[in-house]
Scaffold this motif. Structure first.
Motif, PDB file in Angstrom:
ATOM      1  N   GLY A  96      37.002  38.787  45.838  1.00 55.80           N
ATOM      2  CA  GLY A  96      36.744  37.346  45.871  1.00 55.80           C
ATOM      3  C   GLY A  96      37.473  36.656  47.002  1.00 55.80           C
ATOM      4  O   GLY A  96      37.107  35.548  47.395  1.00 55.80           O
ATOM      5  N   ILE A  97      38.497  37.299  47.551  1.00 58.55           N
ATOM      6  CA  ILE A  97      39.228  36.723  48.680  1.00 58.55           C
ATOM      7  C   ILE A  97      38.420  36.882  49.971  1.00 58.55           C
ATOM      8  O   ILE A  97      38.216  35.931  50.724  1.00 58.55           O
ATOM      9  CB  ILE A  97      40.608  37.398  48.837  1.00 58.55           C
ATOM     10  N   PHE A 101      35.174  34.538  50.858  1.00 57.41           N
ATOM     11  CA  PHE A 101      35.347  33.230  51.486  1.00 57.41           C
ATOM     12  C   PHE A 101      35.911  33.359  52.899  1.00 57.41           C
ATOM     13  O   PHE A 101      35.598  32.558  53.770  1.00 57.41           O
ATOM     14  CB  PHE A 101      36.247  32.356  50.609  1.00 57.41           C
ATOM     15  N   ASP A 113      34.711  29.206  40.784  1.00 55.82           N
ATOM     16  CA  ASP A 113      33.834  29.685  41.861  1.00 55.82           C
ATOM     17  C   ASP A 113      32.990  28.538  42.416  1.00 55.82           C
ATOM     18  O   ASP A 113      32.854  28.383  43.641  1.00 55.82           O
ATOM     19  CB  ASP A 113      32.938  30.810  41.349  1.00 55.82           C
ATOM     20  N   VAL A 139      40.532  30.157  47.207  1.00 59.52           N
ATOM     21  CA  VAL A 139      40.012  31.316  46.473  1.00 59.52           C
ATOM     22  C   VAL A 139      39.901  30.967  44.993  1.00 59.52           C
ATOM     23  O   VAL A 139      40.854  30.434  44.407  1.00 59.52           O
ATOM     24  CB  VAL A 139      40.933  32.547  46.645  1.00 59.52           C
ATOM     25  N   SER A 182      41.230  27.329  56.499  1.00 56.84           N
ATOM     26  CA  SER A 182      41.306  28.388  55.501  1.00 56.84           C
ATOM     27  C   SER A 182      42.662  28.400  54.814  1.00 56.84           C
ATOM     28  O   SER A 182      43.703  28.540  55.461  1.00 56.84           O
ATOM     29  CB  SER A 182      41.057  29.757  56.135  1.00 56.84           C
ATOM     30  N   ALA A 217      38.913  35.224  40.661  1.00 57.08           N
ATOM     31  CA  ALA A 217      39.010  36.459  41.444  1.00 57.08           C
ATOM     32  C   ALA A 217      40.220  37.284  41.033  1.00 57.08           C
ATOM     33  O   ALA A 217      40.294  38.486  41.308  1.00 57.08           O
ATOM     34  CB  ALA A 217      39.099  36.123  42.932  1.00 57.08           C
ATOM     35  N   GLY A 251      42.765  30.548  52.314  1.00 54.04           N
ATOM     36  CA  GLY A 251      42.316  31.668  51.499  1.00 54.04           C
ATOM     37  C   GLY A 251      43.119  32.945  51.627  1.00 54.04           C
ATOM     38  O   GLY A 251      43.670  33.444  50.651  1.00 54.04           O
ATOM     39  N   CYS A 295      35.160  26.129  44.519  1.00 51.76           N
ATOM     40  CA  CYS A 295      35.503  26.630  45.851  1.00 51.76           C
ATOM     41  C   CYS A 295      34.292  26.659  46.779  1.00 51.76           C
ATOM     42  O   CYS A 295      34.415  26.372  47.978  1.00 51.76           O
ATOM     43  CB  CYS A 295      36.131  28.019  45.744  1.00 51.76           C
TER      44      CYS A 295
END
Length: 383
Positions: free
Chosen positions: A8-9, A12, A328, A343, A24, A347, A26, A331
Motif C-alpha cells: 500500500g506504500i 501511492f 484508502d 498512506v 509526498s 496498509a 508517503g 488518501c
C-alpha cells in the motif's frame, strides 16, 4: 503469492512520481543526503579497486565497527566473529530471521498496525501471521494482556518493531520487562526490528536484548538507512545467538552471498566518523525530525484530526475516523484533489483502518504546505 496484496506504500509512491507539484508524505525515506564523508568512503573504495566479493558475513572491519557501535550506544555486546551478519538492508535481515526460524504452520505474533512487510514475510516462509491489535490509548505499546491470549503451541516468534512504523510508538524498559515476563517459560523467539533506534525522542532507546533473560532468544535487526540517511546503499545487519546467526548466514550465502562491497566501506566510515564526532550527523538529523514532529502533530490536532504524539521514528498517524471515508478513499481523494500523498492506515493491518500515515522526513516548507492542503481537504468533511 496470489493471496499477498501489493504494498500500500508503493502504490501511492508510484502515482506521485508521475504527478506534477505533488507533495509526498508517503515513503519513509530521509530527505537528507548521505553525509559527504560517507559518500566519499564509498567512492574511495571504487578508486582502490575494491570491487570483489567480501566474506558472506560481511567484512570483519565493518562487523567490528557494528559491535563497537551497539555496545557504545545501546549496551549490547555481540562478538563480531560469529554473532553479527551484514545484510542487504534490514529487510533482508527480517526475511532471513523468518526463514531460519519457521517451519510450515508455525505462528508469528505481529503487532497491528505494523510495517507492511512482516505479514507477507511470514506467509512467504509458509507460516501463519497472528495479529496483535494495538491502540493509541496506551501509546501503541505491546502488553502481556495483548500477547498472552494469542500464544498457542504453534507460536514460534514475536516480531517486536519499536520504535514503530507506522505509529511512532516506543517501548520503554518497564514495558519490555513486562513483555519478557509474559514470554517466560515459552520457547518463543523475538525478532526485534530496531531500524529506528536512533530516532527516539523520549529518552534513550532500549532493546529487549538488554534484558538478561531475553538476550539469547532475541535477534536484533538494525541498519544504516534511517539513522545515517543511507536508504539507497541497502546496508543492514542482524545480531543474535551464534547458532541462530550461523543458520541465517547459510541462507544468506546461497541466496545473496554478500552485501555490496562499496556500501560496506561506506558503513565503516559512518560508524568510525560517528564515534569520533559523537554522532553529530545523526544528532543533527534527529533534532530536525523532532522539530518537524511537533509541527506536524500540532497541525493535525488543530485541524481536527486527533493525532497521537509519536515518540520515535518519523511518522505521524492521525485518526480520520468520523470523516465518512475509509482510509484508502481518504488518501486517494487527498492525492487527487490536493496533490498530497499519505498512506492509508489499512496498509498496516486491520487496526490501521481509520488512520493515515504521514512521514515528516521532508522539508519544513513542504510539511507546512502539505498541512495547509490537508486542512483545506478536511474542513468541508468536518462540517
Amino acid at each position: 503469492m496470489a493471496t499477498v496484496p501489493k504494498s500500500g506504500i508503493r502504490k501511492f509512491f508510484d502515482i506521485v512520481a508521475e504527478m506534477k507539484d505533488a507533495i509526498s508524505l508517503g515513503v519513509g525515506e530521509p530527505d537528507f543526503v548521505t553525509p559527504w564523508n560517507i559518500r566519499q568512503a564509498g567512492m574511495r573504495s571504487l578508486e582502490k579497486g575494491m570491487t570483489g566479493y567480501t566474506s558472506n558475513w560481511g567484512t570483519l572491519e565493518l562487523r567490528r565497527e557494528i559491535a563497537r557501535y551497539l555496545e557504545g550506544r545501546f549496551d549490547l555486546a555481540y562478538d563480531p566473529a560469529d554473532q553479527i551478519l551484514v545484510t542487504i538492508g534490514a529487510s533482508e535481515a527480517i526475511d532471513l530471521a523468518l526463514r531460519a526460524l519457521l517451519d510450515p504452520g508455525d505462528e508469528v505474533l505481529i503487532p497491528d498496525p505494523g510495517y507492511v512487510s512482516y505479514a507477507p514475510g511470514v506467509v512467504f516462509a509458509n507460516a501463519v501471521p497472528v495479529s496483535i491489535p494495538m491502540s493509541a490509548d496506551n501509546g501503541f505499546k505491546l502488553t502481556p494482556e495483548l500477547i498472552l491470549p494469542r500464544i498457542t503451541q504453534r507460536t514460534k516468534a514475536l516480531i517486536l518493531p519499536f520504535p514503530s512504523n507506522p505509529t511512532g510508538g516506543i517501548m520503554d524498559r518497564q514495558s519490555l520487562e513486562a513483555l519478557a515476563g509474559a514470554l517466560e517459560g515459552t520457547n518463543i523467539a523475538v525478532i526485534s526490528d530496531e531500524i529506528y533506534a536512533e530516532l527516539t525522542y523520549s529518552g534513550k532507546h532500549v532493546s529487549i536484548a538488554q534484558l538478561p533473560s531475553m538476550y539469547e532468544r532475541t535477534i536484533v535487526i538494525n541498519g544504516f538507512s534511517k539513522a545515517f540517511a543511507m536508504t539507497g546503499w541497502r546496508l543492514g545487519y542482524l545480531c543474535g545467538h551464534r547458532d541462530l546467526v550461523a543458520a541465517m548466514c547459510k541462507i544468506h550465502q546461497y541466496s545473496i552471498l554478500c552485501a555490496s562491497t562499496m556500501a560496506q566501506a561506506a558503513g565503516v566510515e559512518a560508524l568510525k566518523q560517528g564515534r569520533a564526532t559523537d554522532y553529530a550527523d545523526v544528532k543533527r538529523m534527529h533534532d530536525a525530525y523532532d522539530l518537524r514532529r511537533r509541527v506536524v502533530v500540532n497541525g493535525f490536532n488543530d485541524m481536527g484530526l486527533p493525532c497521537y504524539e509519536p515518540e520515535g521514528a518519523f511518522y505521524a498517524f492521525p485518526s480520520i475516523k468520523g470523516m465518512g471515508l475509509s482510509s484508502d478513499e481518504f488518501c486517494e481523494r487527498l492525492l487527487r484533489e490536493k496533490k498530497v500523498a499519505a498512506v492509508p492506515g489499512s496498509a498496516f493491518g486491520a487496526q490501521g483502518e481509520g488512520f493515515i500515515r504521514c512521514s515528516y522526513a521532508t522539508s519544513m516548507e513542504q510539511l507546512k504546505e502539505a498541512l495547509r492542503r490537508i486542512e483545506g481537504f478536511v474542513a468541508p468533511l468536518l462540517k
